[in-house]
Design a protein around this motif. Structure first.
Motif, short mmCIF file in Angstrom:
data_model
loop_
_atom_site.label_atom_id
_atom_site.label_comp_id
_atom_site.label_asym_id
_atom_site.label_seq_id
_atom_site.Cartn_x
_atom_site.Cartn_y
_atom_site.Cartn_z
N ARG A 83 -3.65 -6.71 -12.94
CA ARG A 83 -2.46 -7.52 -13.15
C ARG A 83 -1.57 -6.83 -14.18
O ARG A 83 -2.08 -6.13 -15.06
N PRO A 84 -0.27 -7.03 -14.08
CA PRO A 84 0.62 -6.44 -15.08
C PRO A 84 0.42 -7.12 -16.44
O PRO A 84 -0.06 -8.26 -16.51
N ALA A 85 0.79 -6.44 -17.49
CA ALA A 85 0.77 -7.06 -18.81
C ALA A 85 1.78 -8.21 -18.83
O ALA A 85 2.80 -8.16 -18.15
N GLU A 88 5.41 -7.41 -19.24
CA GLU A 88 6.12 -6.65 -18.21
C GLU A 88 6.86 -7.59 -17.26
O GLU A 88 6.42 -8.70 -16.98
N LYS A 89 7.97 -7.10 -16.73
CA LYS A 89 8.78 -7.88 -15.80
C LYS A 89 7.98 -8.25 -14.55
O LYS A 89 8.15 -9.34 -13.98
N TYR A 94 3.73 -11.22 -10.18
CA TYR A 94 2.28 -11.36 -10.02
C TYR A 94 1.88 -12.83 -9.96
O TYR A 94 1.15 -13.26 -9.06
N LEU A 95 2.38 -13.62 -10.91
CA LEU A 95 2.04 -15.04 -10.94
C LEU A 95 2.52 -15.75 -9.69
O LEU A 95 1.82 -16.59 -9.12
N GLN A 96 3.75 -15.42 -9.26
CA GLN A 96 4.29 -16.08 -8.07
C GLN A 96 3.40 -15.86 -6.86
O GLN A 96 3.03 -16.81 -6.17
N CYS A 151 3.32 -6.31 -6.20
CA CYS A 151 3.92 -5.91 -7.48
C CYS A 151 4.31 -4.44 -7.42
O CYS A 151 3.95 -3.64 -8.29
N GLY A 152 5.01 -4.07 -6.38
CA GLY A 152 5.47 -2.69 -6.23
C GLY A 152 4.33 -1.75 -5.88
O GLY A 152 3.62 -1.97 -4.89
#
Length: 201
Positions: A83-85, A88-89, A94-96, A151-152
């Motif tokens: 998961r992103p920090a 981070e944008k 990620y949450l969505q 997430c990209g």
């Protein structure tokens, strides 16, 4: 040790997949569906009152709900992985997608599955199910058209959640018109951790 109560052909494959991606020690207790009803066996209720997989025993707690289990395991065993920090944008994306899987995407999949056995196709619910499927899968397909993952370029636990829903949708023919989703599933299904998780049935 993480104990995963796994109902075959269910969402609990997600938890095994996560554990494999993280290289965690875990134990799987597998359950077969009832041959007639295709429901979970009553024995799962001895583990948790709901009797629904996934059920995970970890750190003295018994947990249900896929997204909650994934977040708990990441928090306690691998806080900097999959998961992103939070700064981070990409974290908001990620949450969505982590919660979109069960909050939105799974509804048209389940509706399509249950309505398949209904003879009359005139009921309003059929139009609703079709509209929801088209809305959700078009949105997902557009997201994946220019990205390898949700997430990209970063594979996250949100892909485990979403990938599982899309894998349920594919055999129903719901993804036939969405090439980006199909290409995404091909990428996911080549991951060694997914292959190992799928081997549990």
């Amino acid at each position: 040790m993480i104990k995963i109560h796994h109902l075959k052909q269910s969402r609990s494959t997600r938890i095994i997949w996560l554990a494999e991606e993280l290289g965690l020690d875990y134990d799987v207790i597998s359950y077969d569906r009832d041959e007639n009803t295709r429901l979970a066996p009553v024995s799962l209720r001895e583990v948790h009152p709901l009797g629904k997989a996934p059920i995970v025993e970890v750190n003295g707690s018994t947990l249900v709900e896929s997204a909650a289990i994934l977040e708990y395991i990441l928090d306690h065993f691998a806080p900097e992985k999959l998961r992103p920090a939070k700064t981070e944008k990409a974290y908001s994306q990620y949450l969505q997608w982590l919660h979109f899987a069960e909050g939105s995407a799974m509804l048209p999949v389940l509706l399509n599955m249950f309505l398949a056995a209904v003879d009359s196709k005139d009921a309003p619910v059929f139009g609703y199910a079709r509209k929801e499927a088209e809305l959700d899968f078009a949105y997902i397909n557009e997201t994946l058209a220019d990205s390898d993952y949700f997430c990209g370029d970063l594979f996250t636990a949100a892909d485990i959640m979403m990938g599982s829903v899309l894998a349920f949708a594919q055999p129903q023919g719901l993804l036939d018109n969405y090439p980006a989703i199909l290409a995404y599933l091909t990428r996911l299904h080549q991951r060694p951790a997914f292959i190992k998780a799928a081997s549990f049935g």
